[in-house]
Design an enzyme around this catalytic site. Sequence first.
Site, short mmCIF file in Angstrom:
data_model
loop_
_atom_site.label_atom_id
_atom_site.label_comp_id
_atom_site.label_asym_id
_atom_site.label_seq_id
_atom_site.Cartn_x
_atom_site.Cartn_y
_atom_site.Cartn_z
N LYS A 134 -0.58 4.95 4.60
CA LYS A 134 -1.47 4.00 5.29
C LYS A 134 -1.00 3.81 6.73
O LYS A 134 0.16 3.56 6.99
CB LYS A 134 -1.50 2.65 4.55
CG LYS A 134 -2.51 1.69 5.15
CD LYS A 134 -2.81 0.52 4.24
CE LYS A 134 -3.74 -0.48 4.90
NZ LYS A 134 -5.04 0.10 5.28
N HIS B 13 0.84 -1.20 0.00
CA HIS B 13 0.00 0.00 0.00
C HIS B 13 0.87 1.25 0.00
O HIS B 13 2.06 1.18 0.32
CB HIS B 13 -0.90 0.03 1.24
CG HIS B 13 -2.06 -0.90 1.16
ND1 HIS B 13 -2.00 -2.21 1.54
CD2 HIS B 13 -3.33 -0.70 0.72
CE1 HIS B 13 -3.17 -2.79 1.34
NE2 HIS B 13 -4.00 -1.90 0.84
N1 LIG Z 1 -12.38 -0.62 3.33
C1 LIG Z 1 -11.82 -0.17 2.21
O1 LIG Z 1 -12.19 -0.58 1.08
C2 LIG Z 1 -10.74 0.87 2.29
C3 LIG Z 1 -10.14 1.39 1.13
C4 LIG Z 1 -9.21 2.42 1.26
C5 LIG Z 1 -8.87 2.90 2.52
N2 LIG Z 1 -9.47 2.34 3.62
C6 LIG Z 1 -9.21 2.85 4.97
O2 LIG Z 1 -9.98 4.04 5.12
C7 LIG Z 1 -9.36 4.91 6.06
C8 LIG Z 1 -9.19 6.30 5.44
O3 LIG Z 1 -8.34 6.22 4.32
P1 LIG Z 1 -7.93 7.56 3.50
O4 LIG Z 1 -6.94 7.06 2.50
O5 LIG Z 1 -9.13 8.29 3.04
O6 LIG Z 1 -7.18 8.39 4.64
P2 LIG Z 1 -6.87 9.95 4.67
O7 LIG Z 1 -6.63 10.45 3.29
O8 LIG Z 1 -5.80 10.12 5.71
O9 LIG Z 1 -8.22 10.64 5.19
C9 LIG Z 1 -8.67 10.51 6.52
C10 LIG Z 1 -9.70 11.59 6.80
O10 LIG Z 1 -10.21 11.42 8.13
C11 LIG Z 1 -10.17 12.68 8.78
N3 LIG Z 1 -10.09 12.48 10.23
C12 LIG Z 1 -9.03 12.11 10.98
N4 LIG Z 1 -9.37 12.04 12.28
C13 LIG Z 1 -10.69 12.34 12.34
C14 LIG Z 1 -11.65 12.41 13.38
N5 LIG Z 1 -11.31 12.15 14.65
N6 LIG Z 1 -12.92 12.73 13.08
C15 LIG Z 1 -13.27 13.01 11.81
N7 LIG Z 1 -12.43 12.95 10.78
C16 LIG Z 1 -11.16 12.63 11.04
C17 LIG Z 1 -8.96 13.37 8.20
O11 LIG Z 1 -9.01 14.75 8.46
P3 LIG Z 1 -7.61 15.60 8.49
O12 LIG Z 1 -6.91 15.31 7.21
O13 LIG Z 1 -8.10 17.00 8.63
O14 LIG Z 1 -6.88 15.08 9.71
C18 LIG Z 1 -9.16 13.02 6.73
O15 LIG Z 1 -10.15 13.85 6.16
C19 LIG Z 1 -8.05 4.20 6.46
O16 LIG Z 1 -8.28 3.43 7.64
C20 LIG Z 1 -7.79 3.24 5.28
O17 LIG Z 1 -7.03 2.12 5.66
C21 LIG Z 1 -10.37 1.36 3.52
#
Ligand SMILES: NC(=O)c1ccc[n+]([C@@H]2O[C@H](COP(=O)([O-])OP(=O)(O)OC[C@H]3O[C@@H](n4cnc5c(N)ncnc54)[C@H](OP(=O)(O)O)[C@@H]3O)[C@@H](O)[C@H]2O)c1
Length: 239
Positions: free
Chosen positions: A139, A135
Site C-alpha cells: 500500500k 494494510h
Molecule cells: N476504495 C477502495 O475500496 C480501495 C480498496 C483497495 C485498494 N484501494 C486503492 O486502490 C488503488 C490500487 O490498489 P491495488 O491494490 O489494485 O494496487 P496495485 O496492485 O499496485 O495496482 C495498480 C495498477 O495501476 C497501474 N498503474 C500504475 N500507474 C498507472 C498509470 N499512470 N496509468 C494507468 N495505470 C497505472 C499498475 O500498473 P503496473 O503494475 O504495470 O505499474 C497496476 O495495474 C490504491 O490507491 C489502493 O489504496 C482502494
Amino acid sequence: MNIALIGYGKMGHAIEQIAVKRGHNVVLRISSANKHEMDATHLKQADVAIEFTNPAAAKENVLQCLSSGLSTVCGTTGWNEQLPEAEAAANKNNVAFLHASNFSIGVNIFFEINKSLASLMNGHTEYTPSIEETHHTQKKDAPSGTAITLAEQIIQNIGNKKRWLLSDANEKDAIPIIAHRIENVPGTHKITYSSSIDDIDIIHTAHSRDGFALGAVLAAEYIAGKKGIFSMKDILGIK
Ligand SMILES: NC(=O)c1ccc[n+]([C@@H]2O[C@H](COP(=O)([O-])OP(=O)(O)OC[C@H]3O[C@@H](n4cnc5c(N)ncnc54)[C@H](OP(=O)(O)O)[C@@H]3O)[C@@H](O)[C@H]2O)c1
C-alpha cells in the site's frame, strides 16, 4: 455493461472477476505498460470506467475518462485534495463521478456506526479517541483513505477534536492515527475511545478484496448513464 478498467493490478483483477460474474464485459484493461491505449477511441468502447491505480496517476486518469464522456468510479486513495477538480470535470462533461475511500458495504455501514458513536462520545472528554489501521505492505499511502474518512467523521461530531495526526502522539485537539503495514492484510480499521476506567473499541476487518471489488461494480452499475456526483451512500440508500 462495457467496462474500462483503469489499473489492472490487485483491485483491477478482483473487479474483473466480479464484473464478469455479474454479466458485464471488460473491454479495456490499462496498466503502466499500455497507458498509451487510454485514448478517446479505446475509452469510447466502454459505458463506464473503474479507476484503481495510485495517488500520483489517479487525477490524470479520471480527468481523461470524464473528458472522453465516460462516467467514472474511482477507488484510488491518497488524492483527496484534487477530488473537486474531478467533480467539476464530471459536471462539465455531463457524466457521473463516484469516488469512495472504501467500497466495501461493511465499511460503509461501519462509517455510519462511527458517526453515531462519535456523536454519543461528544462531551465525554475523559475518553481519548484514536484510530489504528493495518494494510498489506504494497500500500502506497498512509494513513489509509478509510482511516482519514473515519477521522474526519469523528472530527465533525466531537467538538474538541480539530485534526488528525499520523502519529501516536497525544495532542489535545488531534486524533492519532497509527498505520501498520503487514504482509497480506486486505484492510483492518479499529477505533478506540480510551479512558482510565475502560475502553470502547469498534473494528472492521476485511477478509479479502472481494468486498471492495463488488462495491466498485455496484457503483459502476448505479452511475452508468447518470450525470452528477455520487457517493456510496447513494448505492446503499443511506440518508
Ligand atoms: N476504495 C477502495 O475500496 C480501495 C480498496 C483497495 C485498494 N484501494 C486503492 O486502490 C488503488 C490500487 O490498489 P491495488 O491494490 O489494485 O494496487 P496495485 O496492485 O499496485 O495496482 C495498480 C495498477 O495501476 C497501474 N498503474 C500504475 N500507474 C498507472 C498509470 N499512470 N496509468 C494507468 N495505470 C497505472 C499498475 O500498473 P503496473 O503494475 O504495470 O505499474 C497496476 O495495474 C490504491 O490507491 C489502493 O489504496 C482502494
